[in-house]
Design a protein around this motif. Structure first.
Motif, PDB file in Angstrom:
ATOM      1  N   UNK A  99       0.800  -1.225   0.000  1.00  0.00           N
ATOM      2  CA  UNK A  99       0.000   0.000   0.000  1.00  0.00           C
ATOM      3  C   UNK A  99       0.835   1.278   0.000  1.00  0.00           C
ATOM      4  N   UNK A 100       2.094   1.209   0.439  1.00  0.00           N
ATOM      5  CA  UNK A 100       2.923   2.412   0.386  1.00  0.00           C
ATOM      6  C   UNK A 100       3.352   2.724  -1.050  1.00  0.00           C
ATOM      7  N   UNK A 101       3.434   1.716  -1.886  1.00  0.00           N
ATOM      8  CA  UNK A 101       3.777   1.931  -3.288  1.00  0.00           C
ATOM      9  C   UNK A 101       2.596   2.510  -4.048  1.00  0.00           C
ATOM     10  N   UNK A 102       1.424   1.924  -3.836  1.00  0.00           N
ATOM     11  CA  UNK A 102       0.189   2.436  -4.416  1.00  0.00           C
ATOM     12  C   UNK A 102      -0.965   1.691  -3.768  1.00  0.00           C
ATOM     13  N   UNK A 103      -2.148   2.266  -3.861  1.00  0.00           N
ATOM     14  CA  UNK A 103      -3.335   1.642  -3.286  1.00  0.00           C
ATOM     15  C   UNK A 103      -4.296   1.231  -4.399  1.00  0.00           C
ATOM     16  N   UNK A 104      -5.120   0.209  -4.155  1.00  0.00           N
ATOM     17  CA  UNK A 104      -6.116  -0.172  -5.162  1.00  0.00           C
ATOM     18  C   UNK A 104      -7.087   0.980  -5.419  1.00  0.00           C
ATOM     19  N   UNK A 105      -7.497   1.130  -6.665  1.00  0.00           N
ATOM     20  CA  UNK A 105      -8.431   2.189  -7.022  1.00  0.00           C
ATOM     21  C   UNK A 105      -9.802   1.896  -6.408  1.00  0.00           C
ATOM     22  N   UNK A 106     -10.353   2.872  -5.698  1.00  0.00           N
ATOM     23  CA  UNK A 106     -11.682   2.717  -5.094  1.00  0.00           C
ATOM     24  C   UNK A 106     -12.740   2.653  -6.200  1.00  0.00           C
ATOM     25  N   UNK A 107     -13.710   1.779  -6.092  1.00  0.00           N
ATOM     26  CA  UNK A 107     -14.772   1.722  -7.098  1.00  0.00           C
ATOM     27  C   UNK A 107     -15.480   3.069  -7.272  1.00  0.00           C
ATOM     28  N   UNK A 108     -15.635   3.807  -6.171  1.00  0.00           N
ATOM     29  CA  UNK A 108     -16.299   5.109  -6.243  1.00  0.00           C
ATOM     30  C   UNK A 108     -15.481   6.114  -7.052  1.00  0.00           C
ATOM     31  N   UNK A 109     -14.150   6.017  -6.948  1.00  0.00           N
ATOM     32  CA  UNK A 109     -13.285   6.899  -7.732  1.00  0.00           C
ATOM     33  C   UNK A 109     -13.380   6.559  -9.216  1.00  0.00           C
ATOM     34  N   UNK A 110     -13.404   5.266  -9.531  1.00  0.00           N
ATOM     35  CA  UNK A 110     -13.553   4.846 -10.927  1.00  0.00           C
ATOM     36  C   UNK A 110     -14.883   5.323 -11.496  1.00  0.00           C
ATOM     37  N   UNK A 111     -15.951   5.192 -10.706  1.00  0.00           N
ATOM     38  CA  UNK A 111     -17.271   5.610 -11.173  1.00  0.00           C
ATOM     39  C   UNK A 111     -17.307   7.109 -11.461  1.00  0.00           C
ATOM     40  N   UNK A 112     -16.617   7.885 -10.631  1.00  0.00           N
ATOM     41  CA  UNK A 112     -16.575   9.333 -10.853  1.00  0.00           C
ATOM     42  C   UNK A 112     -15.799   9.683 -12.112  1.00  0.00           C
TER      43      UNK A 112
END
Length: 364
Positions: A6-19
């Motif tokens: 998670x310090x390298x990167x975090x999974x994309x939140x579904x809500x962020x993708x939808x936006x």
């Protein structure tokens, strides 16, 4: 695959993708264009700006950038006067500071203790009248320790200097002191998209442009903004705010599960246990061959150090700075977890890591 980086990167939140999707699929206008479609795109960007600002101190403006690396370069190169920073900063700070030093700017790099924390007496001695900028990371990306940013800001202001906080790992997780003057953040570290970050600039603080051109961002940053990236960043920021208590409690459970299990098997924590962000677990085990461990555990994504320096063959500069030998640094791993990590998958991964490390000892 179990994702523990998670310090390298975090999974994309579904809500962020939808936006983001409407701005990728059918709403393609330039937010800097004056027509109706452009104004709609601009409105989306400004809404996202407000969402990102909601997790930052009051009394400043958010300027979107291509990421935290640009934001840090801008903050450092856009200010003047001697720089004071810490030995465990991200390469985006240390390399930029080195470039400024090569151009004749005075630089002081403060050491840290075995716990990874700066000595405030040493900082006080270094941040003297005439200093232009104090730069420090809120939450270290490799060992998770939390620096006394408010104290460093007070020292900087007493000397007439600005305080730059690299809040990439702490944004939305650890409070950012209101006394910072410049704050760099990144979208993809909070379950938002890659390719976007921001520099928060306190009202009244002047920063010279890094990129020249159209000057689309009010503080002087040039370049066409992506409504898709901005809206994804904004949605992710809102989630960090609304889920703050839930996320923090979940991370604490994961920390206890992972740290207790590994410490019982003879692993040693690198850096202070407190103050520390508990979504970062950096440990070492004597004699561990980390490259072999990574190879043996191909279904677990974790790091042998900072992802930004992986593959260099060099021991982590952060682990060296806290006093570890080359051998100790090379026998260290970093586990990062958060919102989308389940307790069951983390428990299984910890068991696999312990078993693979034990198998190395038996083979030796």
């Amino acid at each position: 695959m179990t994702y523990l980086d998670y310090q390298a990167t975090t999974p994309l939140a579904p809500e962020a993708l939808a936006a983001m999707l409407p701005w990728l699929e059918r709403q393609h206008a330039n937010p800097h264009s004056p027509h109706r479609a452009g104004r709609a795109a601009k409105a989306a960007v400004e809404h996202a700006r407000g969402q990102v600002a909601a997790l930052l101190p009051p009394g400043g403006q958010v300027a979107f950038t291509s990421g935290a690396t640009e934001a840090l370069n801008w903050a450092i190169k856009g200010t003047r006067g001697p720089i004071v920073t810490l030995a465990i900063e991200h390469a985006a700070v240390l390399d930029t500071v080195a470039a400024e030093q090569a151009r004749g700017r005075a630089v002081t790099i403060l050491p840290v203790g075995h716990d990874g924390l700066v000595d405030l007496d040493a900082a006080r001695a270094a941040i003297v009248p005439g200093t232009g900028l104090m730069a420090a990371m809120l939450v270290n990306n490799e060992i998770g320790v939390i620096q006394p940013i408010a104290d460093l800001a007070a020292l900087a202001h007493a000397a007439g200097a600005l305080m730059l906080c690299d809040a990439v790992q702490g944004y939305g997780r650890v409070p950012i002191p209101d006394t910072c003057d410049l704050v760099a953040i990144s979208g993809h570290k909070i379950h938002g998209p890659k390719g976007i970050g921001a520099l928060w600039i306190r009202d009244g603080v002047g920063v010279e442009p890094l990129l020249h051109g159209g000057g689309q961002e009010a503080p002087g940053r040039s370049g066409t903004l992506s409504p898709a990236l901005c809206t994804g960043f904004g949605a992710a920021a809102t989630l960090m705010k609304t889920r703050a208590d839930e996320d923090a409690a979940h991370v604490e459970r994961l920390w206890n599960l992972a740290s207790d299990g590994l410490k019982r098997q003879g692993w040693t924590l690198n850096g202070a246990a407190a103050p520390r962000y508990h979504g970062n677990l950096n440990l070492r085990r004597e004699g561990l061959d980390v490259n072999r461990l990574l190879s043996d555990l191909g279904d677990i994504a974790f790091s042998a150090g900072s992802a930004c320096a992986s593959g260099s063959g060099r021991p982590s500069h952060v682990l060296r700075a806290i006093g570890l030998s080359d051998a100790e640094a090379r026998s260290s791993i970093r586990l990062g977890f958060g919102r989308m990590t389940t307790e069951d998958e983390l428990a299984a991964a910890i068991a696999d890591i312990i078993a693979a490390a034990d198998a190395q000892r038996v083979a030796a």
